[in-house]
Design a protein around this motif. Structure first.
Motif, short mmCIF file in Angstrom:
data_model
loop_
_atom_site.label_atom_id
_atom_site.label_comp_id
_atom_site.label_asym_id
_atom_site.label_seq_id
_atom_site.Cartn_x
_atom_site.Cartn_y
_atom_site.Cartn_z
N VAL A 34 44.00 8.37 -6.04
CA VAL A 34 43.56 7.02 -5.65
C VAL A 34 43.65 6.03 -6.80
O VAL A 34 43.58 4.82 -6.57
CB VAL A 34 42.12 7.04 -5.08
CG1 VAL A 34 42.05 7.85 -3.79
CG2 VAL A 34 41.11 7.53 -6.11
N THR A 35 43.81 6.51 -8.03
CA THR A 35 43.95 5.59 -9.16
C THR A 35 45.35 5.01 -9.25
O THR A 35 45.59 4.09 -10.03
CB THR A 35 43.60 6.29 -10.49
OG1 THR A 35 44.61 7.25 -10.81
CG2 THR A 35 42.25 6.98 -10.41
N VAL B 183 38.42 6.00 -10.80
CA VAL B 183 38.32 6.73 -9.53
C VAL B 183 37.30 6.08 -8.60
O VAL B 183 37.61 5.75 -7.45
CB VAL B 183 37.94 8.20 -9.78
CG1 VAL B 183 37.81 8.94 -8.45
CG2 VAL B 183 38.97 8.89 -10.66
N ASN B 184 36.09 5.89 -9.10
CA ASN B 184 34.97 5.50 -8.24
C ASN B 184 35.01 4.05 -7.79
O ASN B 184 34.43 3.69 -6.76
CB ASN B 184 33.64 5.75 -8.95
CG ASN B 184 33.41 7.21 -9.28
OD1 ASN B 184 34.14 8.08 -8.84
ND2 ASN B 184 32.40 7.47 -10.09
N THR B 185 35.67 3.20 -8.57
CA THR B 185 35.71 1.76 -8.23
C THR B 185 37.13 1.29 -7.93
O THR B 185 37.41 0.78 -6.84
CB THR B 185 35.13 0.92 -9.39
OG1 THR B 185 33.85 1.44 -9.76
CG2 THR B 185 34.97 -0.52 -8.96
N THR B 186 38.05 1.48 -8.89
CA THR B 186 39.41 1.02 -8.67
C THR B 186 40.08 1.79 -7.53
O THR B 186 40.86 1.22 -6.75
CB THR B 186 40.24 1.13 -9.96
OG1 THR B 186 39.58 0.42 -11.00
CG2 THR B 186 41.64 0.55 -9.76
N VAL C 290 31.73 5.75 0.43
CA VAL C 290 30.64 6.64 0.06
C VAL C 290 30.32 6.40 -1.41
O VAL C 290 31.14 6.68 -2.29
CB VAL C 290 30.99 8.12 0.31
CG1 VAL C 290 29.87 9.03 -0.19
CG2 VAL C 290 31.23 8.35 1.81
N ALA C 291 29.15 5.85 -1.66
CA ALA C 291 28.73 5.48 -3.01
C ALA C 291 27.67 6.47 -3.50
O ALA C 291 27.87 7.67 -3.46
CB ALA C 291 28.24 4.04 -3.03
N SER C 292 26.52 5.98 -3.93
CA SER C 292 25.44 6.85 -4.40
C SER C 292 24.16 6.04 -4.51
O SER C 292 24.20 4.85 -4.85
CB SER C 292 25.77 7.43 -5.78
OG SER C 292 24.64 8.10 -6.33
N ASN C 293 23.01 6.70 -4.28
CA ASN C 293 21.75 6.00 -4.48
C ASN C 293 21.53 5.68 -5.96
O ASN C 293 20.73 4.81 -6.31
CB ASN C 293 20.56 6.76 -3.90
CG ASN C 293 20.28 8.08 -4.58
OD1 ASN C 293 21.01 8.54 -5.46
ND2 ASN C 293 19.21 8.75 -4.14
N TYR D 115 28.48 6.62 -14.08
CA TYR D 115 28.56 6.94 -12.65
C TYR D 115 27.84 5.88 -11.82
O TYR D 115 28.40 5.34 -10.85
CB TYR D 115 27.95 8.31 -12.42
CG TYR D 115 27.93 8.77 -10.98
CD1 TYR D 115 29.09 9.22 -10.37
CD2 TYR D 115 26.75 8.77 -10.25
CE1 TYR D 115 29.09 9.66 -9.05
CE2 TYR D 115 26.72 9.22 -8.94
CZ TYR D 115 27.89 9.66 -8.34
OH TYR D 115 27.87 10.09 -7.03
N ALA D 116 26.60 5.55 -12.22
CA ALA D 116 25.81 4.59 -11.46
C ALA D 116 26.47 3.22 -11.46
O ALA D 116 26.53 2.55 -10.42
CB ALA D 116 24.40 4.51 -12.04
N ALA D 117 26.97 2.79 -12.61
CA ALA D 117 27.60 1.47 -12.69
C ALA D 117 28.85 1.41 -11.83
O ALA D 117 29.11 0.41 -11.14
CB ALA D 117 27.94 1.15 -14.14
N SER D 118 29.64 2.48 -11.84
CA SER D 118 30.88 2.48 -11.05
C SER D 118 30.58 2.49 -9.55
O SER D 118 31.29 1.86 -8.76
CB SER D 118 31.76 3.68 -11.43
OG SER D 118 31.15 4.91 -11.08
N LYS D 119 29.54 3.20 -9.16
CA LYS D 119 29.17 3.24 -7.74
C LYS D 119 28.56 1.92 -7.28
O LYS D 119 28.81 1.46 -6.15
CB LYS D 119 28.20 4.40 -7.48
CG LYS D 119 28.84 5.78 -7.59
CD LYS D 119 29.88 6.01 -6.51
CE LYS D 119 30.33 7.45 -6.44
NZ LYS D 119 31.28 7.71 -5.34
#
Length: 283
Positions: A85-86, A134-137, A161-164, A176-180
């Protein structure tokens, strides 16, 4: 067809018509969905849930082995494809090829993600960049390619699908938190842009879920105790426990994704649905 395992105490969901072994949610029968990060964990559960609801699914993953196994299980309803996905070009090529060979995409689900925990002081530039790649781009690449086409047809649903952790600070999870959190806001902004074209964009933010990613955070040989600490919480790291008393099963998250993708949620967009057993107290 393989049936998903339901944790004890979880009744079957109401409001769906029974078609033999398959319970069909209105709005998904015959739809075509793309799911990233589908080789295992939440992604694999999302694929299975969509198929059970009557959808056809293009299941993608960086490692093709898991999605090929899924495709073999689901009797022609799942098409397995490798995807990074990148890589913007690879994403565009896959989406274009999917529409040429299988038909227009109705649903896109962004599940692909990585987690490398550790304090900010010890976080490398490479780890920071990898989280966002991965998580954002990755979410941007897939959502852009899908939404362009959906908007032109006047319909479609995108679920990220993100994260709490994207809404409540977690020690050792800054990248991780910032990217989600960024992925959620991107999805909501996209939802605003394409709302008048009939495309809905929502996010699902899981808490601790019984996946390989979760288990990798636990102490080897102490899995049961580690799981119990997650449920009970950890005051030393300012982490609350899980009020509902159990770690989520991947199917819990998949249920939420299917709901938001379906016509049951036809008037819901730009929403971020927390599925964490109350762990964040929705702070």
């Amino acid at each position: 067809m393989e049936q998903r395992r339901r944790p004890p105490g979880r009744p079957d969901r109401p409001g769906r018509r029974d078609e033999g072994a398959r319970l069909v949610t209105p709005g998904l029968d015959g739809r075509l969905a793309l799911v990233t990060g589908a080789g295992r964990g939440i992604g694999a559960a999302v694929v299975t849930a969509l198929v059970e609801e009557g959808a056809r699914v293009v299941a993608t993953d960086l490692d093709p082995a898991g999605v090929e196994t899924l495709a073999a299980r689901h009797d022609g309803r799942v098409t397995a494809r490798p995807l990074d996905v990148t890589d913007a070009t690879a994403v565009e090529t896959l989406v274009a090829g999917t529409e040429e060979t299988l038909g227009p995409l109705d649903i896109a689900v962004n599940v692909a993600g990585i987690l490398r925990d550790g304090p900010v002081a010890g976080l490398s530039d490479e780890d920071w960049a990898a989280h966002f790649a991965v998580n954002t781009t990755g979410v941007f690449h897939v959502s852009r390619a899908a939404s362009r086409r959906m908007a032109g047809r006047g319909r479609g649903s995108i679920v990220t699908v993100a994260s709490n952790a994207g809404g409540v600070p977690r020690a050792g999870f800054a990248a991780y938190a910032a990217s989600k959190a960024a992925a959620v806001m991107f999805t909501r902004c996209l939802g605003l842009e394409v709302a008048r074209q009939g495309v809905r964009c929502n996010a699902v933010s899981p808490g601790s879920t019984m996946t390989d990613m979760q288990r990798a955070l636990w102490t080897a040989g102490e899995e049961e105790a580690s799981a119990q600490r997650v449920v009970e919480g950890d005051p030393a790291t300012y982490r609350t426990g899980i009020p509902l008393g159990r770690i989520a099963d991947p199917s819990d998250i998949a249920d939420a994704v299917v709901f938001l993708a379906s016509d049951h949620a036809q008037h819901i967009t730009m929403h971020n649905l927390y599925v964490d057993g109350g762990a964040t107290l929705r702070a």
